[in-house]
Design a protein around this motif. Structure first.
Motif, short mmCIF file in Angstrom:
data_model
loop_
_atom_site.label_atom_id
_atom_site.label_comp_id
_atom_site.label_asym_id
_atom_site.label_seq_id
_atom_site.Cartn_x
_atom_site.Cartn_y
_atom_site.Cartn_z
N SER A 82 -16.10 4.01 3.31
CA SER A 82 -17.03 3.60 3.52
C SER A 82 -18.22 3.97 3.53
O SER A 82 -17.95 4.80 3.96
CB SER A 82 -16.66 2.14 4.73
OG SER A 82 -18.19 1.69 5.49
N ARG A 83 -19.74 3.75 2.98
CA ARG A 83 -21.01 4.14 3.25
C ARG A 83 -21.89 3.15 3.45
O ARG A 83 -21.73 2.42 3.14
CB ARG A 83 -20.58 5.09 1.91
CG ARG A 83 -22.32 6.14 1.94
CD ARG A 83 -21.41 6.95 0.39
NE ARG A 83 -22.53 5.73 -0.97
CZ ARG A 83 -23.93 5.33 -1.62
NH1 ARG A 83 -25.00 5.39 -0.31
NH2 ARG A 83 -23.96 4.63 -2.32
N VAL A 84 -22.76 3.92 4.27
CA VAL A 84 -24.32 3.50 4.39
C VAL A 84 -25.19 4.87 4.80
O VAL A 84 -25.03 5.66 4.62
CB VAL A 84 -24.14 2.74 5.72
CG1 VAL A 84 -25.55 1.97 6.14
CG2 VAL A 84 -23.08 2.48 7.00
N LYS A 99 -21.44 -0.39 0.15
CA LYS A 99 -21.73 0.54 -0.60
C LYS A 99 -20.18 2.14 -0.43
O LYS A 99 -19.90 1.41 1.05
CB LYS A 99 -22.91 1.62 -0.37
CG LYS A 99 -23.95 0.85 -0.53
CD LYS A 99 -24.97 1.67 -0.97
CE LYS A 99 -26.92 1.12 -1.58
NZ LYS A 99 -27.37 1.74 -1.51
N SER A 100 -20.09 2.32 -1.59
CA SER A 100 -18.54 3.13 -0.77
C SER A 100 -19.28 4.98 -1.38
O SER A 100 -19.74 5.28 -2.22
CB SER A 100 -17.44 2.18 -1.26
OG SER A 100 -17.38 2.44 -2.65
N ASN A 130 -20.97 -5.94 6.54
CA ASN A 130 -22.05 -5.83 4.99
C ASN A 130 -23.24 -4.68 5.26
O ASN A 130 -24.75 -5.53 4.97
CB ASN A 130 -22.25 -6.55 4.02
CG ASN A 130 -22.45 -6.23 2.48
OD1 ASN A 130 -22.98 -5.24 2.57
ND2 ASN A 130 -21.19 -7.22 1.48
N LEU A 131 -23.55 -3.60 6.10
CA LEU A 131 -24.65 -2.89 6.85
C LEU A 131 -25.45 -3.07 5.22
O LEU A 131 -26.83 -3.16 5.44
CB LEU A 131 -24.12 -1.98 7.23
CG LEU A 131 -23.39 -1.86 8.80
CD1 LEU A 131 -23.11 -0.72 9.00
CD2 LEU A 131 -24.77 -2.83 9.43
N PHE A 175 -17.17 -7.52 1.89
CA PHE A 175 -17.66 -6.62 3.37
C PHE A 175 -16.18 -5.65 3.65
O PHE A 175 -15.32 -5.89 2.68
CB PHE A 175 -17.30 -8.00 5.38
CG PHE A 175 -15.88 -8.35 4.86
CD1 PHE A 175 -14.86 -8.09 5.91
CD2 PHE A 175 -16.14 -9.27 4.26
CE1 PHE A 175 -13.80 -8.40 6.04
CE2 PHE A 175 -14.13 -9.99 4.69
CZ PHE A 175 -13.34 -9.75 5.48
N ASN A 176 -16.85 -5.01 4.42
CA ASN A 176 -15.35 -4.08 5.01
C ASN A 176 -15.32 -3.65 6.50
O ASN A 176 -16.38 -4.12 7.11
CB ASN A 176 -15.48 -2.53 4.15
CG ASN A 176 -16.62 -2.30 4.44
OD1 ASN A 176 -17.19 -2.24 5.69
ND2 ASN A 176 -16.93 -1.56 3.35
#
Length: 425
Positions: free
Chosen positions: A40-42, A30-31, A20-21, A239-240
């Motif tokens: 998935s998005r950071v 975040k996505s 879960n960055l 989480f992902n």
């Protein structure tokens, strides 16, 4: 052919296990929707912060800035270092006056956070302010010069002189730190103090569709007896896991404008070269630390592609607009590399970007073999040395023999627009 700009493109594929960055306000990773599916998005802010933190191990503290509302406190500490006889209260009063004069920003004393606080807190700015260590040092020296012995009235009179006031503002406009030169600065109350960022950082996106999972956990009370069943607490964490495409662009010319040329006439581009290699290493190796202790997702990139350009930055994210499917033996990395290996030559040929030498490729494992055609295979130290030399060669004055030799040694020719360099403010 004369090159117009020097632009550095950095493309990264990085696999991240359950993690879960970077989470939103609900605690969920975040996505974003891209290509019609959830990814998935950071956020770029998260990775820029991680890159800035990495600079602590790559650059001297004097080359870095401090972003804080506690600008008065930081400046007061340096004032007291210069004048040991000055009280903290006097130093803070002088520092507040100097910050207001130099930046045009208002500062105010915040309310006490605790009744136990003995001293009144130092004044703070109303928003985060980004100043370099050298700027703080120069402002501290000026503060001590104008407010000798802690005399606030004398300092106010000192700044009523137009030349002194202008010099205070000029100190904030010069000697920028590497992180300010890279990521920019905005001063809402004095837009003339703004610094345009040299770096652009994209939000990292997974190359495939992603679903959020949830971990149900319990914690046991160590003092419970066998007769006391149940958990001391229970909870869940989202989480992902994903294979991320990361991208950043660096306008090397703007970076040099922000930093200024070096004091060594033989190596005027040295400050810029150091900043470029620090950014390159910091961005490649850094990792946002969200929930890092919970998941221990300490990975490094599987592949890095670096290109130097002459006209404009070019992202390869469109290669993944159609999401990557799971490979025959599982995984997304091999398919991602094959997609890039086909997409990049087509893109660069279609837009006339393929007439120069290749860039550099840092890769790990058989899954990334397809990327070998996109550039010279290098290790991280070799990548940093090659890019640093290529950048320095491009920034040297025309006609410099050393610049021409460095360009040849690094595999960059004057006519190559494919890996020339670029802009990313």
């Amino acid at each position: 052919m004369t090159l117009n700009r020097t632009i550095l493109d950095i493309h990264i594929l990085q696999t991240v296990p359950p993690s879960n960055l970077n989470r939103d306000d609900t605690g969920t990773p975040k996505s974003a929707t891209y290509g019609g599916v959830r990814r998935s998005r950071v956020s770029s802010q998260a990775w820029k912060r991680a890159t800035r933190k990495a600079f602590a191990g790559l650059l001297d503290a004097s080359e870095l800035g401090i972003r804080t509302k506690k600008v008065v406190e930081v400046l007061a500490e340096r004032v007291m270092d210069l004048d040991r006889s000055m009280t903290r209260a006097a130093a803070q009063s002088l520092a507040a006056e100097t910050i207001t004069t130099a930046t045009g920003s208002k500062v105010a004393v915040p309310g006490r956070k605790s009744k136990a606080d003995v001293e009144d807190p130092a004044a703070e700015s109303t928003y985060l302010m980004f100043l370099s260590g050298r700027q703080y040092d120069a402002l501290a020296a000026m503060t001590v010069e104008g407010g000798k012995g802690g005399d606030l009235k004398a300092l106010k009179d000192y700044f009523r002189d137009r030349e002194n006031k202008a010099r205070a503002k000029q100190l904030v406009l010069t000697e920028h730190s590497v992180d300010i030169a890279l990521f920019g600065r905005m001063v809402a109350d004095s837009t003339d103090l703004n610094v345009d960022a040299a770096a652009q950082v994209a939000h990292a996106l997974s190359v495939h569709a992603v679903e959020v999972e949830s971990d149900y956990y319990t914690a046991v009370d160590d003092k419970n007896t066998d007769a006391e069943s149940g958990a001391g607490m229970i909870g869940t964490v989202d989480f992902n896991s994903s294979t991320l495409y990361r991208y950043a662009a660096l306008d090397v010319n703007r970076l040099q404008e922000n930093l200024g040329v070096g004091h060594d006439d033989a190596r005027p581009a040295e400050p810029t070269r150091r900043a470029v290699t620090a950014f390159l290493e910091g961005f490649i190796t850094s990792l946002p630390t969200g929930k890092i202790n919970t998941f221990g997702n300490q990975t490094l990139p599987a592949a890095v592609i670096v290109k130097l350009r002459s006209r404009r930055p070019v992202s390869y994210v469109a290669a993944f607009e159609e999401p990557i499917g799971v490979g025959e033996e599982g995984g997304f990395l091999r398919g991602s590399c094959q997609r890039l290996a086909a997409f990049v030559p087509d893109l660069e040929r279609s837009f006339g970007l393929a007439d120069g030498p290749e860039g550099w490729v840092l890769r790990v494992g058989k899954e990334t073999e397809a990327l070998g055609t996109l550039g010279k295979s290098v290790s991280l130290p070799e990548l940093l040395d090659s890019v640093g030399e290529a950048v320095a060669a491009r920034l040297r004055p025309e006609g410099s023999g050393a610049g021409s030799a460095a360009a040849v040694d690094s595999g960059v020719t004057e006519g190559g627009s494919d890996i020339a360099s670029g802009s990313g403010a």
